[in-house]
Each structure stands twice: as structure tokens, then as C-alpha cells.
Design a protein around this motif. Structure first.
Motif, PDB file in Angstrom:
ATOM      1  N   VAL A   1       0.836  -1.205   0.000  1.00 29.30           N
ATOM      2  CA  VAL A   1       0.000   0.000   0.000  1.00 29.30           C
ATOM      3  C   VAL A   1       0.871   1.255   0.000  1.00 29.30           C
ATOM      4  CG1 VAL A   1      -1.555   1.411   1.407  1.00 29.30           C
ATOM      5  CG2 VAL A   1      -2.067  -1.003   1.045  1.00 29.30           C
ATOM      6  N   LYS A   2       1.862   1.278   0.864  1.00 28.56           N
ATOM      7  CA  LYS A   2       2.683   2.481   1.008  1.00 28.56           C
ATOM      8  C   LYS A   2       3.474   2.786  -0.270  1.00 28.56           C
ATOM      9  CE  LYS A   2       5.943   4.767   4.131  1.00 28.56           C
ATOM     10  NZ  LYS A   2       6.871   5.215   3.083  1.00 28.56           N
ATOM     11  N   SER A   3       4.129   1.782  -0.810  1.00 30.41           N
ATOM     12  CA  SER A   3       4.965   2.034  -1.990  1.00 30.41           C
ATOM     13  C   SER A   3       4.124   2.371  -3.219  1.00 30.41           C
ATOM     14  CB  SER A   3       5.858   0.823  -2.275  1.00 30.41           C
ATOM     15  OG  SER A   3       5.078  -0.332  -2.540  1.00 30.41           O
ATOM     16  N   ALA A   4       2.983   1.701  -3.375  1.00 29.76           N
ATOM     17  CA  ALA A   4       2.172   1.893  -4.584  1.00 29.76           C
ATOM     18  C   ALA A   4       1.330   3.160  -4.544  1.00 29.76           C
ATOM     19  CB  ALA A   4       1.270   0.680  -4.797  1.00 29.76           C
ATOM     20  N   LEU A   5       0.798   3.506  -3.369  1.00 30.23           N
ATOM     21  CA  LEU A   5      -0.184   4.583  -3.297  1.00 30.23           C
ATOM     22  C   LEU A   5       0.279   5.830  -2.558  1.00 30.23           C
ATOM     23  CD1 LEU A   5      -3.345   2.398  -2.543  1.00 30.23           C
ATOM     24  CD2 LEU A   5      -2.589   3.300  -4.757  1.00 30.23           C
ATOM     25  N   ILE A   6       1.151   5.662  -1.581  1.00 30.81           N
ATOM     26  CA  ILE A   6       1.611   6.819  -0.795  1.00 30.81           C
ATOM     27  C   ILE A   6       2.887   7.400  -1.389  1.00 30.81           C
ATOM     28  CG2 ILE A   6       2.219   7.676   1.488  1.00 30.81           C
ATOM     29  CD1 ILE A   6      -0.666   6.522   1.178  1.00 30.81           C
ATOM     30  N   ASP A   7       3.882   6.529  -1.585  1.00 32.33           N
ATOM     31  CA  ASP A   7       5.163   7.000  -2.124  1.00 32.33           C
ATOM     32  C   ASP A   7       5.008   7.550  -3.543  1.00 32.33           C
ATOM     33  OD1 ASP A   7       6.209   6.154   0.249  1.00 32.33           O
ATOM     34  OD2 ASP A   7       7.155   4.336  -0.552  1.00 32.33           O
ATOM     35  N   SER A   8       3.997   7.074  -4.273  1.00 42.41           N
ATOM     36  CA  SER A   8       3.768   7.559  -5.641  1.00 42.41           C
ATOM     37  C   SER A   8       3.066   8.914  -5.662  1.00 42.41           C
ATOM     38  CB  SER A   8       2.923   6.544  -6.416  1.00 42.41           C
ATOM     39  OG  SER A   8       1.605   6.498  -5.901  1.00 42.41           O
ATOM     40  N   GLY A   9       2.610   9.366  -4.485  1.00 44.41           N
ATOM     41  CA  GLY A   9       1.936  10.655  -4.399  1.00 44.41           C
ATOM     42  C   GLY A   9       0.466  10.615  -4.744  1.00 44.41           C
ATOM     43  N   TYR A  10      -0.084   9.420  -4.955  1.00 47.33           N
ATOM     44  CA  TYR A  10      -1.507   9.323  -5.318  1.00 47.33           C
ATOM     45  C   TYR A  10      -2.388   9.692  -4.125  1.00 47.33           C
ATOM     46  CZ  TYR A  10      -5.584   7.588  -7.880  1.00 47.33           C
ATOM     47  OH  TYR A  10      -6.784   7.495  -8.530  1.00 47.33           O
ATOM     48  N   TYR A  11      -2.003   9.200  -2.952  1.00 44.97           N
ATOM     49  CA  TYR A  11      -2.705   9.541  -1.715  1.00 44.97           C
ATOM     50  C   TYR A  11      -1.710  10.050  -0.683  1.00 44.97           C
ATOM     51  CZ  TYR A  11      -6.911   6.968  -3.291  1.00 44.97           C
ATOM     52  OH  TYR A  11      -8.015   6.551  -3.969  1.00 44.97           O
ATOM     53  N   ASP A  12      -2.248  10.747   0.319  1.00 44.74           N
ATOM     54  CA  ASP A  12      -1.435  11.181   1.443  1.00 44.74           C
ATOM     55  C   ASP A  12      -1.625  10.213   2.598  1.00 44.74           C
ATOM     56  OD1 ASP A  12      -1.021  12.908   4.073  1.00 44.74           O
ATOM     57  OD2 ASP A  12      -0.005  13.965   2.451  1.00 44.74           O
ATOM     58  N   ALA A  13      -0.569   9.922   3.315  1.00 45.01           N
ATOM     59  CA  ALA A  13      -0.617   8.957   4.425  1.00 45.01           C
ATOM     60  C   ALA A  13      -1.634   9.359   5.474  1.00 45.01           C
ATOM     61  CB  ALA A  13       0.769   8.807   5.050  1.00 45.01           C
ATOM     62  N   SER A  14      -1.904  10.662   5.594  1.00 46.97           N
ATOM     63  CA  SER A  14      -2.848  11.143   6.613  1.00 46.97           C
ATOM     64  C   SER A  14      -4.284  10.701   6.351  1.00 46.97           C
ATOM     65  CB  SER A  14      -2.789  12.673   6.700  1.00 46.97           C
ATOM     66  OG  SER A  14      -3.219  13.260   5.463  1.00 46.97           O
ATOM     67  N   GLU A  15      -4.557  10.197   5.146  1.00 48.23           N
ATOM     68  CA  GLU A  15      -5.903   9.751   4.808  1.00 48.23           C
ATOM     69  C   GLU A  15      -6.233   8.384   5.387  1.00 48.23           C
ATOM     70  OE1 GLU A  15      -7.262  10.825   0.656  1.00 48.23           O
ATOM     71  OE2 GLU A  15      -5.095  11.110   0.394  1.00 48.23           O
ATOM     72  N   PHE A  16      -5.222   7.722   5.990  1.00 42.39           N
ATOM     73  CA  PHE A  16      -5.423   6.360   6.478  1.00 42.39           C
ATOM     74  C   PHE A  16      -4.948   6.197   7.915  1.00 42.39           C
ATOM     75  CE2 PHE A  16      -4.409   6.361   1.931  1.00 42.39           C
ATOM     76  CZ  PHE A  16      -5.600   5.866   1.422  1.00 42.39           C
ATOM     77  N   THR A  17      -5.477   5.187   8.575  1.00 41.12           N
ATOM     78  CA  THR A  17      -5.011   4.828   9.921  1.00 41.12           C
ATOM     79  C   THR A  17      -4.429   3.426   9.875  1.00 41.12           C
ATOM     80  OG1 THR A  17      -7.195   3.901  10.519  1.00 41.12           O
ATOM     81  CG2 THR A  17      -6.789   6.229  11.039  1.00 41.12           C
ATOM     82  N   GLY A  18      -3.428   3.177  10.732  1.00 40.70           N
ATOM     83  CA  GLY A  18      -2.822   1.859  10.807  1.00 40.70           C
ATOM     84  C   GLY A  18      -1.871   1.547   9.671  1.00 40.70           C
ATOM     85  N   LEU A  19      -1.480   2.566   8.916  1.00 38.13           N
ATOM     86  CA  LEU A  19      -0.578   2.360   7.781  1.00 38.13           C
ATOM     87  C   LEU A  19       0.837   2.100   8.281  1.00 38.13           C
ATOM     88  CD1 LEU A  19      -0.344   2.458   4.660  1.00 38.13           C
ATOM     89  CD2 LEU A  19       0.164   4.902   4.900  1.00 38.13           C
TER      90      LEU A  19
END
Length: 389
Positions: free
Chosen positions: A370-388
Motif C-alpha cells: 500500500v505504502k509504496s504503490a499509493l503513498i510514495d507515488s503521491g496518489y494519496y497522502d498517508a494522513s488519509e489512512f489509519t494503521g498504515l
């Protein structure tokens, strides 16, 4: 002296009346609308003050997060162009969709980018656009039964289905594993392509006994066939369609588990056609005491489903980066306007013609990436999720 004053007053009155009767016009002589946007479902981007609309975009609904994400990505791309663009939503109605297309034609669009609500019903609308000299780009969902489509911009829909099927196969052990099949809307050509891809991977494992279909007599009747005809696909999809509707998906899953024996549950494998339906179906399976574990697919990487994946409620999603898809569609439209021939890398048959197509790559997302595909790519911000993690 009084006569002079009277004459001056008369002249003032004449000039005042003339000024009141003059409309505010733009540089092309048309009546200006002072930048107002018509329709509550419309979005316009800043553009040159030249009148009319260059690119019209019609999307199916605002009620699914996926299409709101597409809207946002379109607006990002639109903001960096000099072309006038208007985005309209059809809100699940083919009649609204046709009206939207006619509205955009009236505004002088050169290119129409349309994601159809109903693949066949949209044919009449795009034929109107074609007759008006508009280049038509089918976006994400291929419009069928017409030769009015010039280009198709899409993710590789068969590959999406294959990725879903592969995930289920990779996580299956032994034989006799309960398999529950669900599909999108029978009016959406993509539902057939997704199912075709999934069947490509699942069918050999159904034939060898790894999986046992539990919720479709039509699928059971065709389980020995590696390749299904359109009619065979239609019969299966007709039984297990969700119509892309969360509530319908929930109701079907509840009906299937209510009628299933405990022996038909246990560790379950579920082909769900997209993220919204996946969450609805997952909730039903999670609530059944006889279901000990389940693996369920999805696509679109919606925020809610990404959180479900982090929480262990949904197994995977196929991430389709709408930033790239929107950019591909807009760049294609711009090339058309500028008199260029857009690059394509595939063709899709829409039951009438082979449509030149541009495909965009996809990525399978699980809890592990999840982190590498969606957060590190800038598609989503980590603050949008819990338990990441």
C-alpha cells in the motif's frame, strides 16, 4: 437659452436609451455570460477568452468515489492547458447522458471524451456528436454497437480481470475451495472484459478441482470451457451482476450465503468486480459465522477500500492510476485539436469496429505494498489512512 438646455437634455436621453439597449458581447461578437457555468453538474477550467468549449467530458456519476477521483485528475490536467473544457455528470441516467452530449455539441466542442453509463445506449449520443463533426474518445468504458468511436483510452480491462483471478489462484491451496463469482453491470462492456480476464485464470483451476463454484448455475454449466462466448458470459453475468451497486451487491451476497450450506463456506474465495461492491460483499461474508476466512478482489484503489485492505477486510485492489488515464485522454484530445494523429497501442472491438486504443498500466495493491504503490507515488497522502505501516 432654455431651448439649448432642452436640446441638451433630449440628446442625453437618446444616448442613455442607446446605452441601455446594448448587450455585453465577447470578442467573437457572441453575448457574454460573464464566466457563468451552466448546470450544477458542470466543471469548467480556466481557458482562453475565445468563446465556446473545445473539449467536452461526460462521466457517469458523482456518487461513486472512483469518478470523483477521475474528475480531480482531469481538473489537474485541464489546469495546465490553454483549451476550454467542460465536465458534466450523467448521474446514472442514459437520458441525462444524451442531454449532456447535446449540450456540449451546442457549445461547439471539437472533442468529446465520454465514459458511458450504458455502453449500448450511449451509441445514439456519440453518433450525434460524430454527425456534428466531433471526434469521439471513449473513456475507460468502451461504447458498443456504433462506428462513431474514433479512439478508446482505457486500462487493459482483460489484464485487470486476470490480476484478480491470479490473486485468488495464488492464495488457494488444496481442492474444493468455495468460489463465489460477482460481476459488474451487464450494460457495461468492461464488465465482460473483466470477467473474461478472470475466467482466463480461474477456469483451469475450476476444471482441476481447486475451486468449486457455489453461486452460479450458468457458470457451473460452462466450467469446462476455457473460452466463453459473449452469450455464455452474458448468462453468467446476468446471474451474478451487482450493477456496480453497493446495495445490490450486499443483497446478492446475503442471498447466496443464506442459501448455502455450512460446507459451502469455510475458507471462501470471492471474485468481486470493483472496490465498492467488494466492501459490501466483504461485510456480508465477514458477518457469517460459517465463513472462517475469505479472500476477495477489487479494483480502483478507492480510499475506503485501501483502508479495508490495511484493516484486513479486503484482500487486494487493482490500482488504476487515473492521473495517467486522464492525462492520456486529455493529451489525445489536444493532439486531435492540433491536427495530429494520436498514438495508440492496441485495438478493442466494440461489436461494430476495431477501435484504436491507448492502454494504461495497472498495479496490484495488497497490504504489503500500500505504502509504496499509493503513498510514495503521491496518489494519496498517508494522513488519509489509519494503521498504515
Amino acid at each position: 437659452m432654455k431651448k439649448i438646455i432642452a436640446m441638451l437634455l433630449c440628446l442625453c436621453l437618446v444616448f442613455s436609451l442607446a446605452a441601455c439597449g446594448k448587450k455585453d458581447t465577447g470578442s467573437d461578437g457572441n453575448t457574454a455570460n460573464n464566466g457563468a457555468t451552466t448546470g450544477a453538474e458542470a466543471t469548467k477550467a480556466p481557458a482562453k477568452d475565445k468563446g465556446g468549449v473545445d473539449v467536452g467530458i461526460v462521466l457517469p456519476t458523482k456518487d461513486e468515489p472512483r469518478w470523483l477521483q477521475d474528475q480531480a485528475r482531469f481538473e489537474d490536467v485541464i489546469s495546465s492547458t490553454d483549451y476550454t473544457v467542460e465536465v458534466l455528470f450523467s448521474q446514472g441516467s442514459s437520458a441525462n447522458e444524451k442531454t449532456n452530449v447535446e449540450t456540449l455539441i451546442a457549445k461547439g466542442i471539437k472533442v468529446l471524451i465520454i465514459c458511458a453509463q450504458d455502453a449500448a445506449a450511449a451509441a445514439a449520443a456519440v453518433e450525434e456528436a460524430k454527425d456534428a463533426g466531433v471526434v469521439v474518445i471513449s473513456y475507460d468504458r468502451l461504447i458498443t454497437d456504433t462506428d462513431a468511436i474514433d479512439y478508446y483510452v482505457t486500462f487493459d480491462s482483460v489484464a485487470v480481470g486476470e490480476a484478480m483471478g491470479k490473486y485468488l489462484v495464488d492464495n488457494a491451496t488444496g481442492t474444493g475451495n468455495p468460489l463465489y463469482l460477482y460481476a459488474g453491470a451487464a450494460t457495461d462492456n468492461n464488465a465482460f472484459l473483466f470477467f473474461e480476464g478472470a475466467w482466463n485464470i480461474l477456469q483451469p483451476k475450476i476444471a482441476d478441482g481447486t475451486f468449486v463454484i457455489k453461486n452460479s448455475s450458468e457458470a457451473i454449466a460452462a466450467q469446462d470451457k476455457a473460452t466463453l462466448t459473449r452469450d455464455e458470459q452474458s448468462a453468467i453475468i446476468g446471474q451474478v451482476t451487482t450493477n456496480w451497486d453497493f446495495n445490490e451487491a450486499k443483497s446478492k451476497a446475503e442471498a447466496h450465503l443464506t442459501s448455502a450450506k455450512a460446507a459451502d463456506k469455510g475458507k471462501c474465495y470471492i471474485l468481486a468486480p470493483n472496490d465498492g461492491t467488494s466492501r459490501s460483499i466483504a461485510d456480508v461474508f465477514a458477518a457469517d459465522a460459517d465463513v472462517t476466512e475469505y479472500f476477495i478482489t477489487g479494483q480502483d484503489a478507492e480510499v475506503a477500500s485501501v483502508q479495508y485492505i490495511i484493516d484486513g477486510k479486503q484482500s487486494m485492489t487493482v490500482f488504476k492510476d487515473t492521473r495517467t488515464l486522464a492525462a492520456d485522454a486529455m493529451n489525445m484530445a489536444i493532439e486531435v485539436i492540433e491536427g495530429k494523429t494520436p498514438a495508440t497501442d492496441a485495438t478493442y472491438n466494440n461489436l461494430v469496429k476495431d477501435v484504436p486504443s491507448k492502454q494504461t498500466a495497472t498495479v496490484v495493491v495488497t497490504k504489503d505494498n500500500v505504502k509504496s504503490a499509493l503513498i510514495d507515488s503521491g496518489y494519496y497522502d498517508a494522513s488519509e489512512f489509519t494503521g498504515l505501516k
